[in-house]
Design a protein around this motif. Structure first.
Motif, PDB file in Angstrom:
ATOM      1  N   ASP A 214       0.765  -1.371   0.170  1.00 65.57           N
ATOM      2  CA  ASP A 214      -0.074  -0.024  -0.072  1.00 65.57           C
ATOM      3  C   ASP A 214       0.634   1.338   0.068  1.00 65.57           C
ATOM      4  O   ASP A 214       2.047   1.241  -0.186  1.00 65.57           O
ATOM      5  N   THR A 215       0.374   2.529  -0.042  1.00 62.35           N
ATOM      6  CA  THR A 215       1.033   3.683   0.178  1.00 62.35           C
ATOM      7  C   THR A 215       2.045   3.931   1.126  1.00 62.35           C
ATOM      8  O   THR A 215       2.900   4.565   1.391  1.00 62.35           O
ATOM      9  N   ALA A 216       1.898   3.095   2.262  1.00 60.51           N
ATOM     10  CA  ALA A 216       2.733   2.975   3.406  1.00 60.51           C
ATOM     11  C   ALA A 216       3.565   1.915   3.449  1.00 60.51           C
ATOM     12  O   ALA A 216       4.173   1.686   4.548  1.00 60.51           O
ATOM     13  N   PHE A 217       3.808   1.299   2.198  1.00 60.56           N
ATOM     14  CA  PHE A 217       4.611   0.326   2.367  1.00 60.56           C
ATOM     15  C   PHE A 217       4.239  -1.055   2.983  1.00 60.56           C
ATOM     16  O   PHE A 217       5.279  -1.886   3.255  1.00 60.56           O
ATOM     17  N   ARG A 218       3.014  -0.978   3.161  1.00 59.78           N
ATOM     18  CA  ARG A 218       2.644  -2.361   4.011  1.00 59.78           C
ATOM     19  C   ARG A 218       2.279  -3.336   2.925  1.00 59.78           C
ATOM     20  O   ARG A 218       1.682  -2.820   2.098  1.00 59.78           O
ATOM     21  N   PRO A 219       2.512  -4.475   3.150  1.00 57.23           N
ATOM     22  CA  PRO A 219       1.883  -5.487   2.357  1.00 57.23           C
ATOM     23  C   PRO A 219       0.748  -5.534   2.259  1.00 57.23           C
ATOM     24  O   PRO A 219      -0.001  -5.528   3.092  1.00 57.23           O
ATOM     25  N   ARG A 220      -0.019  -5.595   0.957  1.00 60.74           N
ATOM     26  CA  ARG A 220      -1.459  -5.445   0.597  1.00 60.74           C
ATOM     27  C   ARG A 220      -1.641  -6.799  -0.282  1.00 60.74           C
ATOM     28  O   ARG A 220      -0.792  -7.074  -1.117  1.00 60.74           O
ATOM     29  N   ALA A 221      -2.915  -7.211  -0.374  1.00 63.95           N
ATOM     30  CA  ALA A 221      -3.209  -8.010  -1.321  1.00 63.95           C
ATOM     31  C   ALA A 221      -3.159  -7.579  -2.929  1.00 63.95           C
ATOM     32  O   ALA A 221      -3.574  -6.524  -3.134  1.00 63.95           O
ATOM     33  N   CYS A 222      -2.564  -8.377  -3.522  1.00 59.39           N
ATOM     34  CA  CYS A 222      -2.297  -8.007  -4.897  1.00 59.39           C
ATOM     35  C   CYS A 222      -3.752  -7.740  -5.637  1.00 59.39           C
ATOM     36  O   CYS A 222      -4.361  -8.810  -5.643  1.00 59.39           O
ATOM     37  N   ASP A 223      -3.920  -6.756  -6.561  1.00 58.91           N
ATOM     38  CA  ASP A 223      -5.088  -6.699  -7.669  1.00 58.91           C
ATOM     39  C   ASP A 223      -4.981  -7.925  -8.533  1.00 58.91           C
ATOM     40  O   ASP A 223      -6.041  -8.401  -9.106  1.00 58.91           O
ATOM     41  N   VAL A 224      -3.740  -8.255  -8.867  1.00 64.42           N
ATOM     42  CA  VAL A 224      -3.311  -9.321 -10.055  1.00 64.42           C
ATOM     43  C   VAL A 224      -2.196  -9.953  -9.573  1.00 64.42           C
ATOM     44  O   VAL A 224      -1.062  -9.441  -9.150  1.00 64.42           O
ATOM     45  N   ARG A 225      -2.531 -11.462  -9.076  1.00 67.91           N
ATOM     46  CA  ARG A 225      -1.601 -12.125  -8.476  1.00 67.91           C
ATOM     47  C   ARG A 225      -0.861 -13.126  -9.440  1.00 67.91           C
ATOM     48  O   ARG A 225       0.266 -13.758  -9.228  1.00 67.91           O
ATOM     49  N   GLY A 226      -1.055 -12.961 -10.875  1.00 68.26           N
ATOM     50  CA  GLY A 226      -0.376 -13.846 -11.809  1.00 68.26           C
ATOM     51  C   GLY A 226      -0.753 -15.273 -11.752  1.00 68.26           C
ATOM     52  O   GLY A 226      -2.098 -15.481 -11.667  1.00 68.26           O
ATOM     53  N   ALA A 227       0.143 -16.149 -11.552  1.00 67.84           N
ATOM     54  CA  ALA A 227      -0.181 -17.407 -11.406  1.00 67.84           C
ATOM     55  C   ALA A 227      -1.069 -17.955 -10.333  1.00 67.84           C
ATOM     56  O   ALA A 227      -0.932 -17.599  -9.434  1.00 67.84           O
ATOM     57  N   PRO A 228      -2.252 -18.342 -10.629  1.00 65.18           N
ATOM     58  CA  PRO A 228      -3.058 -18.933  -9.679  1.00 65.18           C
ATOM     59  C   PRO A 228      -2.382 -19.856  -8.795  1.00 65.18           C
ATOM     60  O   PRO A 228      -1.415 -20.728  -9.135  1.00 65.18           O
ATOM     61  N   ASP A 229      -2.554 -20.225  -7.491  1.00 71.58           N
ATOM     62  CA  ASP A 229      -1.969 -21.182  -6.653  1.00 71.58           C
ATOM     63  C   ASP A 229      -1.990 -22.680  -7.229  1.00 71.58           C
ATOM     64  O   ASP A 229      -0.960 -23.509  -6.700  1.00 71.58           O
ATOM     65  N   THR A 230      -2.962 -22.847  -7.983  1.00 69.98           N
ATOM     66  CA  THR A 230      -3.115 -24.542  -8.481  1.00 69.98           C
ATOM     67  C   THR A 230      -2.010 -24.479  -9.878  1.00 69.98           C
ATOM     68  O   THR A 230      -1.820 -25.643 -10.053  1.00 69.98           O
ATOM     69  N   ALA A 231      -1.407 -23.436 -10.326  1.00 72.47           N
ATOM     70  CA  ALA A 231      -0.688 -23.708 -11.496  1.00 72.47           C
ATOM     71  C   ALA A 231       0.805 -24.196 -11.051  1.00 72.47           C
ATOM     72  O   ALA A 231       1.450 -24.047  -9.929  1.00 72.47           O
ATOM     73  N   SER A 232       1.298 -25.208 -11.993  1.00 76.84           N
ATOM     74  CA  SER A 232       2.530 -25.811 -11.776  1.00 76.84           C
ATOM     75  C   SER A 232       3.547 -24.978 -12.120  1.00 76.84           C
ATOM     76  O   SER A 232       3.423 -24.014 -12.745  1.00 76.84           O
ATOM     77  N   VAL A 233       4.770 -24.925 -11.300  1.00 82.85           N
ATOM     78  CA  VAL A 233       5.880 -24.059 -11.430  1.00 82.85           C
ATOM     79  C   VAL A 233       7.106 -24.806 -11.607  1.00 82.85           C
ATOM     80  O   VAL A 233       7.401 -25.748 -10.548  1.00 82.85           O
ATOM     81  N   ARG A 234       7.911 -24.454 -12.615  1.00 84.71           N
ATOM     82  CA  ARG A 234       9.216 -24.970 -12.521  1.00 84.71           C
ATOM     83  C   ARG A 234      10.058 -23.953 -12.248  1.00 84.71           C
ATOM     84  O   ARG A 234      10.047 -22.757 -12.585  1.00 84.71           O
ATOM     85  N   ILE A 235      11.415 -24.355 -11.606  1.00 74.67           N
ATOM     86  CA  ILE A 235      12.432 -23.270 -11.390  1.00 74.67           C
ATOM     87  C   ILE A 235      13.974 -23.629 -11.952  1.00 74.67           C
ATOM     88  O   ILE A 235      14.167 -24.814 -11.716  1.00 74.67           O
ATOM     89  N   ALA A 236      14.451 -22.573 -12.770  1.00 74.42           N
ATOM     90  CA  ALA A 236      15.759 -22.943 -13.407  1.00 74.42           C
ATOM     91  C   ALA A 236      16.538 -23.090 -12.211  1.00 74.42           C
ATOM     92  O   ALA A 236      16.745 -22.332 -11.516  1.00 74.42           O
ATOM     93  N   PRO A 237      17.623 -24.466 -11.994  1.00 73.96           N
ATOM     94  CA  PRO A 237      18.245 -24.245 -11.036  1.00 73.96           C
ATOM     95  C   PRO A 237      19.535 -23.069 -10.888  1.00 73.96           C
ATOM     96  O   PRO A 237      19.647 -22.546 -12.140  1.00 73.96           O
ATOM     97  N   LEU A 238      19.933 -22.954  -9.757  1.00 69.06           N
ATOM     98  CA  LEU A 238      20.996 -21.838  -9.653  1.00 69.06           C
ATOM     99  C   LEU A 238      22.384 -22.453  -9.761  1.00 69.06           C
ATOM    100  O   LEU A 238      22.926 -23.573  -9.311  1.00 69.06           O
ATOM    101  N   ARG A 239      23.131 -21.752 -10.659  1.00 69.35           N
ATOM    102  CA  ARG A 239      24.551 -22.352 -10.709  1.00 69.35           C
ATOM    103  C   ARG A 239      25.351 -22.133  -9.628  1.00 69.35           C
ATOM    104  O   ARG A 239      25.200 -21.054  -8.877  1.00 69.35           O
ATOM    105  N   ARG A 240      26.096 -23.045  -9.000  1.00 68.97           N
ATOM    106  CA  ARG A 240      26.993 -22.947  -7.984  1.00 68.97           C
ATOM    107  C   ARG A 240      28.504 -22.685  -8.502  1.00 68.97           C
ATOM    108  O   ARG A 240      28.683 -23.506  -9.814  1.00 68.97           O
TER     109      ARG A 240
END
Length: 240
Positions: A214-240
């Motif tokens: 929000d305008t006081a920089f407190r976390p707020r619910a997103c108007d648009v959350r992007g991927a729904p909770d049920t969506a599958s997610v892949r993560i590209a691994p981090l190089r070490r």
């Protein structure tokens, strides 16, 4: 200190003792750093009231998978002087009805150029002078009087974040957006799941986290959350 800066400091400073000091695995700033030339506008100037903010962080391993040959991404993806996990994309002002202010006039003493000292300070956080110029020109000019003030604010919020074990999540074959939000919220308890937006590509790979405030920089619910909770997610691994 202006009200905006005071709000940011009041929020992020209590979190700093437990926050990861830097998200780069390794980062060495070049000896010679030039100012970032002004960015070309990608849309019309737009003056609108600010009603919320979004902090966007990019998962660099996925970005570099498709941008490793891009000259503007050489520092982030070249592998010679830096290796990154999450990097700061930007701090964006938002307005109502899915719009936002952008490309506001840069009032003196500010300019469209990002000074070399600011580029040097930010390269291990936002590892692209081209992106720094774009973020200041498009978003920062609508929020702060100078590039230094804008990027200091954005970097303080970014550095207060912690991130889950991304390589462990990358090994999970059934990871969902909801499970990722749960893991992120567990290590950043001030962010409820509703405030965590996820951007994934058509193949399901995680690209960015968008944290809504929000305008006081407190976390707020997103108007648009992007991927729904049920969506599958892949993560590209981090190089070490």
């Amino acid at each position: 200190m202006d009200r905006f800066a005071a709000l940011v400091l009041a929020i992020v400073l209590p979190a700093l003792p437990t926050a990861v000091a830097a998200q780069a695995l390794s980062c060495r700033v070049p000896q010679s750093v030039a100012p970032a030339a002004p960015a070309e506008p990608d849309g019309p100037p737009r003056s609108l009231p600010i009603t919320s903010y979004t902090l966007a962080v990019t998962w660099a391993p996925d970005f570099c998978r498709t941008h490793f040959s891009d000259p503007s991404a050489a520092f982030e993806c070249g592998g010679q002087t830096a290796r990154f996990g999450f990097v700061l994309h930007g701090l964006w002002p938002d307005s109502d009805n899915g719009s936002w202010p952008q490309w506001c006039p840069a009032k003196p003493p500010a300019t469209r150029e990002v000074p070399a000292a600011v580029v040097r300070q930010m390269l291990c956080t936002t590892p692209s002078p081209t992106l720094l110029a774009h973020e200041w020109g498009k978003h920062g000019t609508c929020m702060a009087p100078t590039p230094a003030i804008y990027f200091n604010r954005a970097a303080a919020m970014y550095r207060a974040l912690r991130f889950p074990d991304m390589n462990a999540l990358a090994l999970r074959s059934n990871l969902t957006a909801g499970a990722f939000r749960k893991a992120f919220a567990a290590i950043n308890p001030r962010y409820p799941r509703e405030s965590i937006g996820l951007q994934i590509n058509q193949g399901g790979a995680l690209e960015e986290i968008h944290l809504c405030h929000d305008t006081a920089f407190r976390p707020r619910a997103c108007d648009v959350r992007g991927a729904p909770d049920t969506a599958s997610v892949r993560i590209a691994p981090l190089r070490r």
